[in-house]
Design a protein around this motif. Sequence first.
Motif, PDB file in Angstrom:
ATOM      1  N   HIS A  59      72.433  60.640  83.674  1.00 30.51           N
ATOM      2  CA  HIS A  59      72.570  62.081  83.365  1.00 30.51           C
ATOM      3  C   HIS A  59      70.916  62.606  83.720  1.00 30.51           C
ATOM      4  O   HIS A  59      70.293  63.637  83.090  1.00 30.51           O
ATOM      5  CB  HIS A  59      72.607  62.264  82.013  1.00 30.51           C
ATOM      6  CG  HIS A  59      74.006  62.101  81.260  1.00 30.51           C
ATOM      7  ND1 HIS A  59      75.209  62.657  81.643  1.00 30.51           N
ATOM      8  CD2 HIS A  59      74.558  61.011  80.511  1.00 30.51           C
ATOM      9  CE1 HIS A  59      76.283  61.896  81.232  1.00 30.51           C
ATOM     10  NE2 HIS A  59      75.887  60.961  80.285  1.00 30.51           N
ATOM     11  N   ASP A  60      70.475  61.871  84.528  1.00 36.26           N
ATOM     12  CA  ASP A  60      69.137  62.115  84.997  1.00 36.26           C
ATOM     13  C   ASP A  60      68.839  62.795  86.367  1.00 36.26           C
ATOM     14  O   ASP A  60      67.886  63.291  87.048  1.00 36.26           O
ATOM     15  CB  ASP A  60      68.292  60.727  85.011  1.00 36.26           C
ATOM     16  CG  ASP A  60      68.362  59.909  85.745  1.00 36.26           C
ATOM     17  OD1 ASP A  60      69.567  60.051  86.589  1.00 36.26           O
ATOM     18  OD2 ASP A  60      67.952  58.908  85.747  1.00 36.26           O
ATOM     19  N   GLY A  61      70.078  63.186  86.940  1.00 38.30           N
ATOM     20  CA  GLY A  61      69.998  63.779  88.318  1.00 38.30           C
ATOM     21  C   GLY A  61      70.086  62.939  89.417  1.00 38.30           C
ATOM     22  O   GLY A  61      70.068  63.440  90.731  1.00 38.30           O
ATOM     23  N   PHE A  62      69.808  61.731  89.197  1.00 36.06           N
ATOM     24  CA  PHE A  62      69.843  60.622  90.450  1.00 36.06           C
ATOM     25  C   PHE A  62      71.105  60.394  91.136  1.00 36.06           C
ATOM     26  O   PHE A  62      72.093  60.099  90.437  1.00 36.06           O
ATOM     27  CB  PHE A  62      69.204  59.204  89.869  1.00 36.06           C
ATOM     28  CG  PHE A  62      68.833  58.381  90.872  1.00 36.06           C
ATOM     29  CD1 PHE A  62      67.909  58.276  91.975  1.00 36.06           C
ATOM     30  CD2 PHE A  62      70.055  57.314  91.189  1.00 36.06           C
ATOM     31  CE1 PHE A  62      67.933  57.277  92.906  1.00 36.06           C
ATOM     32  CE2 PHE A  62      69.998  56.160  92.270  1.00 36.06           C
ATOM     33  CZ  PHE A  62      68.909  56.437  92.912  1.00 36.06           C
ATOM     34  N   GLU A  63      71.081  60.482  92.229  1.00 37.83           N
ATOM     35  CA  GLU A  63      72.039  60.278  92.985  1.00 37.83           C
ATOM     36  C   GLU A  63      72.053  58.958  94.000  1.00 37.83           C
ATOM     37  O   GLU A  63      71.164  58.695  94.669  1.00 37.83           O
ATOM     38  CB  GLU A  63      72.715  61.291  94.064  1.00 37.83           C
ATOM     39  CG  GLU A  63      72.991  62.728  93.158  1.00 37.83           C
ATOM     40  CD  GLU A  63      73.538  63.748  93.846  1.00 37.83           C
ATOM     41  OE1 GLU A  63      73.856  63.537  95.515  1.00 37.83           O
ATOM     42  OE2 GLU A  63      73.611  64.803  93.609  1.00 37.83           O
ATOM     43  N   PHE A 128      65.224  45.565  89.546  1.00 36.29           N
ATOM     44  CA  PHE A 128      64.494  44.983  88.247  1.00 36.29           C
ATOM     45  C   PHE A 128      65.099  45.904  87.183  1.00 36.29           C
ATOM     46  O   PHE A 128      64.941  45.380  85.813  1.00 36.29           O
ATOM     47  CB  PHE A 128      63.083  44.896  88.416  1.00 36.29           C
ATOM     48  CG  PHE A 128      62.740  44.002  89.422  1.00 36.29           C
ATOM     49  CD1 PHE A 128      62.867  42.530  89.315  1.00 36.29           C
ATOM     50  CD2 PHE A 128      62.298  44.461  90.731  1.00 36.29           C
ATOM     51  CE1 PHE A 128      62.674  41.481  90.278  1.00 36.29           C
ATOM     52  CE2 PHE A 128      62.044  43.335  91.680  1.00 36.29           C
ATOM     53  CZ  PHE A 128      62.144  42.121  91.444  1.00 36.29           C
ATOM     54  N   GLY A 129      65.281  47.299  87.005  1.00 37.93           N
ATOM     55  CA  GLY A 129      65.219  48.099  86.121  1.00 37.93           C
ATOM     56  C   GLY A 129      66.434  49.022  86.614  1.00 37.93           C
ATOM     57  O   GLY A 129      67.670  48.822  86.696  1.00 37.93           O
ATOM     58  N   GLU A 130      66.010  50.277  86.641  1.00 36.48           N
ATOM     59  CA  GLU A 130      66.950  51.316  87.113  1.00 36.48           C
ATOM     60  C   GLU A 130      66.578  51.721  88.524  1.00 36.48           C
ATOM     61  O   GLU A 130      65.579  51.823  89.000  1.00 36.48           O
ATOM     62  CB  GLU A 130      66.633  52.539  86.208  1.00 36.48           C
ATOM     63  CG  GLU A 130      66.924  52.458  84.847  1.00 36.48           C
ATOM     64  CD  GLU A 130      66.637  53.487  83.935  1.00 36.48           C
ATOM     65  OE1 GLU A 130      66.267  54.553  84.467  1.00 36.48           O
ATOM     66  OE2 GLU A 130      66.520  53.459  82.691  1.00 36.48           O
ATOM     67  N   GLU A 131      67.732  51.781  89.343  1.00 40.64           N
ATOM     68  CA  GLU A 131      67.881  52.336  90.768  1.00 40.64           C
ATOM     69  C   GLU A 131      67.065  53.563  90.908  1.00 40.64           C
ATOM     70  O   GLU A 131      67.255  54.667  90.152  1.00 40.64           O
ATOM     71  CB  GLU A 131      69.256  52.369  91.060  1.00 40.64           C
ATOM     72  CG  GLU A 131      69.347  52.723  92.644  1.00 40.64           C
ATOM     73  CD  GLU A 131      70.693  52.839  93.099  1.00 40.64           C
ATOM     74  OE1 GLU A 131      71.024  53.241  94.303  1.00 40.64           O
ATOM     75  OE2 GLU A 131      71.671  52.851  92.327  1.00 40.64           O
TER      76      GLU A 131
END
Length: 263
Positions: A59-63, A128-131
């Motif tokens: 829910h952070d706006g990342f696509e 390693f963590g979040e894309e």
Amino acid sequence: MSEFCSLNIWDFADKKSNFHTHTTRCHHASGLDREYVEQAIAGGYQVLGFSDHGPIIRHDGFESHMRMAPEELEGYVASLEDLRSEFRGEIELYIGLEVEYMPRFFQETVDFYREFPIDYMILGQHYFGEEGLTPYVADLQTDREYVDEYVQAVSDALDTGLFLYQAHTDLFRFGGDAAYYRAGMQKILDILKAKKLPVEVNGNGFREGRHYPNAEFLRMAAGNGNPFLIGVDAHAPDRLTEAATLEGCRRLVEQAGGKLICL
């Protein structure tokens, strides 16, 4: 409806199988879903699993540029269910997803998947963590902290017990302390062995001449007693029957002194 992520890879031992198959929904593959099935049948496969890049609920706006959107999952499943019904008796078809382990989003993502008849997931740890926030694991790193982060992410993901196996473990590319890298990868091999999960020899990496499959890593795995399977990682239907790729991957396993359980 099958139980969520109910497959056991050992049920397919000695069958011509592939569980690493993409569709156009990931934005970097080509071909109709049907064409993958028809190609697999023509190539003598007994089992075909689709595992396109699963959507991540965040829910952070990342696509993402490399995985299907959440609203596409319903159509993906419906298409594969129709094909499974149509081709029943000719080939076993399974509905899977290649899933990134991102702890902050993982539980909500899996809860979303549970609304659908997903047969299996394979772990595809590309970050390693979040894309979008952390480096891609195939980009050359030299700092030891990346070894630790990769090992921890893979370990935590496999501890969920939800994954059929890990795709391209050797996608991680490290150019720092070689002994530290080997020790970290050895930890992953030990985890895979303890969980009776095979090491994937990745066909897409082989055909593209990438840094993986990594011969040294495969020798480590064979020496550790880890079994292998070939994941075609098909991004086009004809990749499923590309003889040079399949034979090349088999040869790598043979040269490493390992044993294939599928294909």
